[in-house]
Each structure stands twice: as structure tokens, then as C-alpha cells.
Design an enzyme around this catalytic site. Structure first.
Site, PDB file in Angstrom:
ATOM      1  N   ASN A 105      14.660 -11.360  -7.769  1.00 44.53           N
ATOM      2  CA  ASN A 105      13.292 -11.546  -8.257  1.00 44.53           C
ATOM      3  C   ASN A 105      12.306 -11.717  -7.110  1.00 44.53           C
ATOM      4  O   ASN A 105      12.653 -12.213  -6.040  1.00 44.53           O
ATOM      5  CB  ASN A 105      13.227 -12.758  -9.190  1.00 44.53           C
ATOM      6  N   ASP A 107       9.324 -13.313  -7.718  1.00 50.40           N
ATOM      7  CA  ASP A 107       8.318 -14.215  -8.289  1.00 50.40           C
ATOM      8  C   ASP A 107       8.287 -15.606  -7.655  1.00 50.40           C
ATOM      9  O   ASP A 107       7.463 -16.440  -8.043  1.00 50.40           O
ATOM     10  CB  ASP A 107       8.537 -14.339  -9.815  1.00 50.40           C
ATOM     11  N   HIS A 122      15.285  -8.527  -2.940  1.00 57.73           N
ATOM     12  CA  HIS A 122      14.344  -7.410  -3.145  1.00 57.73           C
ATOM     13  C   HIS A 122      12.941  -7.744  -2.632  1.00 57.73           C
ATOM     14  O   HIS A 122      11.956  -7.197  -3.120  1.00 57.73           O
ATOM     15  CB  HIS A 122      14.294  -7.003  -4.618  1.00 57.73           C
ATOM     16  N   CYS A 130       0.510  -4.062   6.178  1.00 55.55           N
ATOM     17  CA  CYS A 130      -0.222  -2.813   6.371  1.00 55.55           C
ATOM     18  C   CYS A 130       0.767  -1.701   6.720  1.00 55.55           C
ATOM     19  O   CYS A 130       1.620  -1.869   7.599  1.00 55.55           O
ATOM     20  CB  CYS A 130      -1.246  -2.995   7.500  1.00 55.55           C
ATOM     21  N   CYS A 133      -0.477  -0.583  10.676  1.00 54.69           N
ATOM     22  CA  CYS A 133      -0.422  -1.443  11.877  1.00 54.69           C
ATOM     23  C   CYS A 133       0.463  -2.667  11.682  1.00 54.69           C
ATOM     24  O   CYS A 133       0.550  -3.503  12.581  1.00 54.69           O
ATOM     25  CB  CYS A 133      -1.830  -1.861  12.301  1.00 54.69           C
ATOM     26  N   CYS A 151      -6.102  -2.865   4.775  1.00 54.76           N
ATOM     27  CA  CYS A 151      -6.017  -3.735   5.947  1.00 54.76           C
ATOM     28  C   CYS A 151      -7.422  -3.960   6.509  1.00 54.76           C
ATOM     29  O   CYS A 151      -8.174  -2.997   6.704  1.00 54.76           O
ATOM     30  CB  CYS A 151      -5.125  -3.041   6.969  1.00 54.76           C
ATOM     31  N   CYS A 154      -7.418  -2.171  10.152  1.00 52.66           N
ATOM     32  CA  CYS A 154      -7.439  -0.718  10.380  1.00 52.66           C
ATOM     33  C   CYS A 154      -7.734   0.087   9.103  1.00 52.66           C
ATOM     34  O   CYS A 154      -7.706   1.314   9.142  1.00 52.66           O
ATOM     35  CB  CYS A 154      -6.097  -0.265  10.979  1.00 52.66           C
ATOM     36  N   GLY A 191      21.016 -13.611 -15.793  1.00 52.44           N
ATOM     37  CA  GLY A 191      19.812 -12.849 -16.123  1.00 52.44           C
ATOM     38  C   GLY A 191      19.655 -11.547 -15.372  1.00 52.44           C
ATOM     39  O   GLY A 191      18.541 -11.141 -15.053  1.00 52.44           O
ATOM     40  N   SER A 193      21.033  -7.326 -15.275  1.00 52.85           N
ATOM     41  CA  SER A 193      21.812  -6.283 -15.941  1.00 52.85           C
ATOM     42  C   SER A 193      22.831  -5.681 -14.970  1.00 52.85           C
ATOM     43  O   SER A 193      23.624  -4.834 -15.357  1.00 52.85           O
ATOM     44  CB  SER A 193      20.889  -5.177 -16.462  1.00 52.85           C
TER      45      SER A 193
END
Ligand code: OAD
Length: 247
Positions: A105, A107, A122, A130, A133, A151, A154, A191, A193
Site C-alpha cells: 500500500n 497510503d 510499491h 521530478c 532533475c 517541478c 525545471c 488483504g 489478492s
């Protein structure tokens, strides 16, 4: 008379008490009770957004505006609060029953609940980088910008530090995961799959070193051999486990 679930819970508690090192692998299903939809259940994110059209870095670079339609929904989870299941896992860690969590997750709810040893397999929505840069920005700075955040150094496109389907797992997350797996004799799979590799290979890696599996899911999905399957809501099952374990 004891119900089957109660018997399985007792079995799980006895494994947890005997274990020398327990770790957890969590997925989107641990956060649905915090109001965040998962990916593959009915109404999940991938039922509304085709993952190949919205979930790759290639798609993001080709048509960032389109992918931001999906990302906007993800960013809206920043105000979510941990549920009792996240809090119970944090208590288990504090009491020495859980060495760490590998979460798919993005979160940050395990950390918000007080868990200390959390590997974000993940990536995370907490920061953006960015694409040109490499400047890094906290989510708070980005969500104040208009759509298509860029950014300030840049003006190139910013990408959330989450792992798209065509990206590698961050090397640091990979090595922290394998440090956690090392010596683990029990894995709680909650939780998820278990459809996305390489995270989905973690249960069989733990089993290959003799470890046991406890699965917590509304609809058990684990097909990799023997497991204690605690079917039901993450928050309810974790609350019961923690209550018996920390008596
Ligand atoms: P999925 O949506 O594939 O699976 C969520 C699982 O949680 C399902 O098996 C549900 O039955 C279960 N579930 C839902 N609510 C629950 C509850 N309250 N209590 C117990 N179980 C519940 O989500 P993940 O397995 O996390 O990757 O998906 C893995 C990866 O696929 C994600 O990290 C994401 C996605 O594409 C990337 O974005 C790279």
C-alpha cells in the site's frame, strides 16, 4: 461450543506465540475499512481505470493528464485514518509479536497507526520526484498545485513515488524485504489478492524456508499450500487476534 473461526483463531494465536519471527504482507484490503477502495474487488480502482492505460510510467509520460484522472483519486486518500486492524498490528509489533510489515500500500496507514518497521514495497504517495532533475517534493506541496504538477526548478513533470507496473521495485525496499524475510517462520498475509509479482512470491519464499502462513481476507485467495485462513474483515480479525494474544 466453539465456532470454526474461533478454532482457527486459537490455532493462529498459538502459532503467533510459538513463532520466533513473524512478519506480515499487507495489501489494499487492509485499508478498505479506512474508506480506500482496493484494486480488484467489485468497484475497485482497476474496474474503473484499465491498469495498462492508467498504471504504467509509459502511459504517464505519453498522456499525464489522462493518468492524473486516476492519480487524483489516489491522492484523495491522504486524509484517511488507520482502522482498528492497522492499530492492532502496531500493538502487536510493540508487544514483540510482529517483526515488521511489507506493505504493497501507498497510503502510509500502517505508519500512521504507529507501526515502526514498515517496508513500502510499491513506494509511497508521500512524495513526488521530478522526472527530469530528480528534485523531490512532499505530497502537501504538490496537492496545492493545479492539475499536472510540475517541478518548480525545471518545470518538468512530477511523478508520485509509487511503483507503476512497468517500473522496478525500489532496490532499498527489495533489500529491506529480504532482510525481514530472513529467519521468518510465520507470515500473516492480509488483504491482498496476491496477484502482483514480485510481492506475490513472498508467501512461497517464506514457506520454502519452513515458514507458516496465516491468511486474513474476506475471500481467501492464497493457493500456495497450507495456510490458516481467517476469513472475514481485517479489522475484526486483527482486533480478536490482538485481544487474545495480548491478554
Ligand atoms: P487487490 O485489490 O488485488 O486485493 C485486495 C484483497 O483484499 C482482495 O482479495 C479482497 O478480498 C481483500 N479485502 C478487501 N477488503 C477487505 C477487508 N475489509 N478485510 C479483509 N480483506 C479484504 O489489492 P492488492 O493485492 O493490494 O500495485 O493489489 C496488489 C497491487 O496491485 C497493488 O499494490 C497495486 C495494484 O496494481 C501497484 O500499483 C504497483
Amino acid at each position: 461450543m466453539r465456532t470454526v473461526l474461533t478454532d482457527l483463531l486459537s490455532e493462529a494465536v498459538s502459532l503467533l506465540k510459538k513463532s520466533r519471527k513473524t512478519i506480515a504482507l499487507t495489501g489494499a484490503g487492509v485499508s478498505t475499512e479506512s474508506g480506500i477502495p482496493d484494486f480488484r474487488s467489485k468497484g475497485g480502482l482497476w474496474s474503473r481505470f484499465d491498469p495498462m492505460e492508467y498504471g504504467t510510467l509509459g502511459a504517464f509520460k505519453r498522456d499525464p493528464g489522462k493518468v492524473w484522472q486516476m492519480l487524483t483519486e489516489l491522492v484523495s486518500i491522504i486524509d484517511a485514518e488507520p482502522n482498528i486492524g492497522h492499530l492492532s498490528m502496531a500493538e502487536m509489533e510493540k508487544a514483540g509479536f510482529l517483526a515488521g510489515i511489507i506493505t504493497q500500500n501507498i497510503d502510509s496507514l500502517h505508519q500512521k497507526a504507529g507501526s515502526k518497521n514498515v517496508v513500502e514495497f510499491h513506494g509511497s504517495l508521500d512524495s513526488f520526484t521530478c522526472l527530469y532533475c530528480d528534485s523531490s517534493y512532499p505530497l502537501a506541496a504538490v496537492s496545492q498545485q493545479d492539475m499536472l504538477p510540475t517541478c518548480t526548478q525545471c518545470q518538468a513533470l512530477l511523478k508520485p513515488d509509487i511503483v507503476f507496473f512497468d517500473e522496478q521495485i525500489p532496490p532499498a525496499a527489495f533489500s529491506q524485504t529480504y532482510d525481514l524475510i530472513h529467519g521468518a517462520d510465520l507470515l500473516i498475509v492480509a488483504g491482498t489478492s496476491c496477484q502482483v509479482v514480485p510481492a506475490a512470491t513472498i508467501p512461497s519464499t517464506v514457506q520454502a524456508q519452513g515458514g507458516k502462513i496465516i491468511e486474513i481476507n474476506l475471500e481467501p485467495v492464497f493457493r500456495g499450500g497450507e495456510a490458516i485462513v481467517l476469513q472475514g474483515k481485517f479489522s475484526e480479525i486483527m482486533e480478536q487476534l490482538q485481544a487474545v494474544l495480548l491478554l
